[in-house]
Design a protein around this motif. Structure first.
Motif, short mmCIF file in Angstrom:
data_model
loop_
_atom_site.label_atom_id
_atom_site.label_comp_id
_atom_site.label_asym_id
_atom_site.label_seq_id
_atom_site.Cartn_x
_atom_site.Cartn_y
_atom_site.Cartn_z
N GLY A 156 -8.11 -32.78 48.30
CA GLY A 156 -8.94 -31.63 47.97
C GLY A 156 -8.22 -30.31 48.19
O GLY A 156 -7.50 -30.13 49.16
N GLY A 157 -8.39 -29.39 47.23
CA GLY A 157 -7.70 -28.11 47.30
C GLY A 157 -6.34 -28.11 46.63
O GLY A 157 -5.70 -27.07 46.53
N MET A 158 -5.90 -29.30 46.16
CA MET A 158 -4.61 -29.41 45.49
C MET A 158 -4.75 -29.67 43.99
O MET A 158 -3.77 -29.66 43.26
CB MET A 158 -3.78 -30.53 46.11
N HIS A 159 -5.97 -29.91 43.52
CA HIS A 159 -6.16 -30.21 42.10
C HIS A 159 -7.53 -29.73 41.64
O HIS A 159 -8.45 -29.54 42.46
CB HIS A 159 -6.05 -31.72 41.86
N ASP A 160 -7.66 -29.52 40.36
CA ASP A 160 -8.93 -29.17 39.72
C ASP A 160 -9.05 -30.03 38.47
O ASP A 160 -8.43 -29.76 37.44
CB ASP A 160 -8.96 -27.68 39.35
N LEU A 161 -9.85 -31.10 38.59
CA LEU A 161 -10.07 -32.02 37.48
C LEU A 161 -11.53 -31.96 37.04
O LEU A 161 -12.18 -32.98 36.84
CB LEU A 161 -9.69 -33.45 37.89
N GLY A 162 -12.03 -30.73 36.87
CA GLY A 162 -13.42 -30.56 36.44
C GLY A 162 -13.61 -31.01 35.00
O GLY A 162 -12.69 -30.97 34.18
N GLU A 163 -14.86 -31.42 34.69
CA GLU A 163 -15.14 -31.94 33.35
C GLU A 163 -14.86 -30.90 32.27
O GLU A 163 -14.28 -31.20 31.21
CB GLU A 163 -16.60 -32.39 33.27
N ALA A 164 -15.26 -29.65 32.51
CA ALA A 164 -15.06 -28.60 31.50
C ALA A 164 -13.58 -28.40 31.20
O ALA A 164 -13.18 -28.25 30.03
CB ALA A 164 -15.69 -27.30 31.98
N ARG A 165 -12.77 -28.41 32.23
CA ARG A 165 -11.33 -28.22 32.01
C ARG A 165 -10.72 -29.44 31.31
O ARG A 165 -9.83 -29.29 30.45
CB ARG A 165 -10.65 -27.96 33.35
N LEU A 166 -11.18 -30.63 31.68
CA LEU A 166 -10.63 -31.83 31.05
C LEU A 166 -10.98 -31.91 29.57
O LEU A 166 -10.21 -32.43 28.76
CB LEU A 166 -11.14 -33.08 31.77
N ARG A 167 -12.16 -31.41 29.21
CA ARG A 167 -12.53 -31.41 27.79
C ARG A 167 -11.60 -30.53 26.96
O ARG A 167 -11.48 -30.72 25.74
CB ARG A 167 -13.98 -30.96 27.63
N GLN A 168 -10.97 -29.59 27.61
CA GLN A 168 -9.99 -28.74 26.93
C GLN A 168 -8.60 -29.35 26.95
O GLN A 168 -7.65 -28.76 26.43
CB GLN A 168 -9.95 -27.36 27.59
N GLY A 169 -8.48 -30.56 27.57
CA GLY A 169 -7.21 -31.26 27.57
C GLY A 169 -6.22 -30.76 28.60
O GLY A 169 -5.00 -30.82 28.37
N SER A 170 -6.71 -30.25 29.74
CA SER A 170 -5.79 -29.76 30.77
C SER A 170 -6.43 -29.91 32.14
O SER A 170 -7.61 -30.25 32.27
CB SER A 170 -5.44 -28.29 30.52
#
Length: 516
Positions: A156-170
């Motif tokens: 935690g605090g080392m990554h951001d794998l939120g759904e909204a960001r993943l839908r943008q492919g990143s």
């Protein structure tokens, strides 16, 4: 029947970092992994210099109010390591300054390095103590401290794998670049089902966060420090919901990957044997694995609901052709050189073929079981492979790998079935493909052509005739019910098959001896 059992299952989704990332991004990821290695080595040296910390004790008070002495936990070791290496107002003087080696490293990553180092050193000390006690002539070389594992887990605090960001492919990763830690946008290639899993996880994590805040407020009002069992249960994930865990950054020859594990709690209605005794109408599937096919029979109580066959004879033939090619090439090139691997491409093809086929068969079995609502799958217990004499190297190796493939299918099926609360058990396969599934008398296997593998079964008592693999799948149900009737010695002598010299069985099923 006993109360339901809750188990936690795990699956891993592989997210590939797009090969199109620029050199700066790749270099930043490599620098991050290098910083991780430096941190683990720093704390490995610290724990190695002070092995006595593993013998430290502390006094604790049990729930019954009694005091007892226990060894330091991983949390205690972490606190000690931070006191020795991290400057704070409480301890401005430290034995070794971690900030001088890895400046501004995130706290979560530093603590992960401490835990990794403390576990590695504890294991090393144990192995070394066993080595010292062993016979000097048989103990081998002295164990050495392991090197830091190159794969970096991003807590935690080392990554951001939120759904909204993943839908943008990143996604966003915290990396070490140009001498400082910063957030970096990284393009990802992910399978389509991953978005659904991350969305499901995000909703559940929001629920757990809100529940924890509500409980903390209630505990503050009631002036208590411990949660009740009911409160702790509400903070756990809802059964059947996948929850994302910390991903791991892995560098492979083909590129960089993020392996994201997901956990799900699954409720199982008791142990398989207890359910068999309690429910006579339990829905069961019996599976017979073979080299060319997989036969599955569905049961509800004593009634067979249908038989399905998954054919993979073509893949078996492909493997044997590849093995014959390996044999020809090796024969042409002579004795293999020690330390050098030959026919790399062909062996990689064979391994990939087996791995793909094992997952394919397992997925088909589980999908069939879920569609029919089965609760238990019964497989044959596979014994060690015993090669036949007189076979060529390629044919013998093909049969050996085919036998190994069945073990892979069983392992994969057990994992996939548990996702749906389906249990997998094994039974002794003795006589299942030689006993008539209708009258339960010993029958005879034969080959329709009179030569080759005897794939058919004919009963001389009731006249039943069919595929021997189907008979094995049907007879496995009686193995599961513990009602299988083993043939007597007299029946075995009377129904002993008369095989031709080349190994085939008799062609005419009417000549099968009748057992009275």
């Amino acid at each position: 029947m006993s109360s339901p059992i809750t188990v936690t299952v795990t699956r891993t989704v592989r997210l590939r970092i797009a090969p199109s990332v620029d050199a700066g991004t790749s270099r930043a990821i490599e620098n991050t992994q290098a910083e991780w290695g430096k941190a683990v080595r720093f704390y490995t040296d610290l724990f190695s210099e002070h092995p006595a910390v593993y013998d430290e004790k502390k006094r604790v008070t049990t729930q019954e109010g009694r005091e007892r002495e226990v060894s330091w936990t991983a949390k205690d070791l972490l606190s000690w390591a931070e006191r020795m290496s991290v400057k704070t107002e409480d301890h401005p003087e430290v034995l070794h300054n971690f900030a001088a080696v890895c400046p501004q490293m995130p706290v979560t990553l530093r603590r992960a390095a401490i835990n990794a180092a403390s576990g590695a050193v504890r294991s090393h000390l144990t192995n070394r103590a066993l080595w010292a006690k062993a016979d000097p002539e048989q103990r081998g070389k002295e164990p050495k401290l392991p090197d830091p594992h190159p794969n970096l887990t991003l807590y935690g605090g080392m990554h951001d794998l939120g759904e909204a960001r993943l839908r943008q492919g990143s996604c966003r990763l915290k990396v070490f670049s140009n001498g400082r830690w910063r957030w970096l946008d990284v393009p990802l290639l992910l399978p389509p089902y991953a978005l659904e899993l991350f969305a499901q996880s995000e909703v559940e994590q929001v629920r757990i966060t809100a529940e924890r805040a509500e409980q903390n407020a209630r505990m503050a009002d009631e002036r208590r420090e411990r949660r009740t069992n009911e409160e702790r249960e509400r903070l756990r994930a809802t059964p059947g919901v996948w929850i994302a865990q910390s991903p791991t950054l892995i560098a492979k020859p083909e590129g960089l990957f993020l392996h994201a594990p997901f956990e799900k709690r699954v409720e199982i209605q008791g142990k398989a044997e207890e359910r068999r005794l309690a429910d006579p109408d339990l829905k069961v599937g019996t599976i017979d694995l073979n080299a060319d096919s997989t036969v599955a029979a569905a049961w509800e109580g004593e009634h067979c609901k249908g038989v399905e066959t998954v054919w993979h004879a073509e893949e078996n033939a492909k493997r044997e052709r590849a093995l014959r090619k390996v044999a020809r090439k090796q024969k042409a090139s002579g004795t293999p050189v020690k330390g050098e691997r030959s026919n790399r491409t062909l062996w990689a093809y064979i391994r990939n073929l087996d791995d793909s086929l094992a997952w394919h068969i397992a997925a088909q079995i589980v999908a069939w079981a879920v569609a029919l609502g089965l609760q238990v799958l019964v497989f044959e217990y596979l014994r060690p492979y015993r090669p036949e004499r007189g076979l060529s190297w390629s044919r013998r190796t093909n049969r050996k790998r085919s036998y190994w493939l069945r073990g892979k299918v069983l392992s994969h099926t057990r994992d996939l079935a548990l996702y749906h609360g389906i249990l997998v058990v094994e039974r002794n396969p003795a006589w299942t493909s030689q006993v008539c599934p209708a009258c339960h008398r010993l029958a005879e296997r034969f080959s329709p052509s009179g030569a080759g593998y005897p794939s058919r079964l004919r009963c001389g008592c009731c006249g039943w005739s069919g595929d021997a693999n189907v008979a094995a799948a049907l007879n496995l149900k009686r193995k599961w019910d513990r009602t299988f009737r083993y043939p007597t010695a007299a029946e075995r002598r009377a129904a002993e098959p008369r095989r031709a010299r080349e190994g085939g069985a008799i062609a005419n099923p009417e000549q099968v001896p009748v057992v009275a």
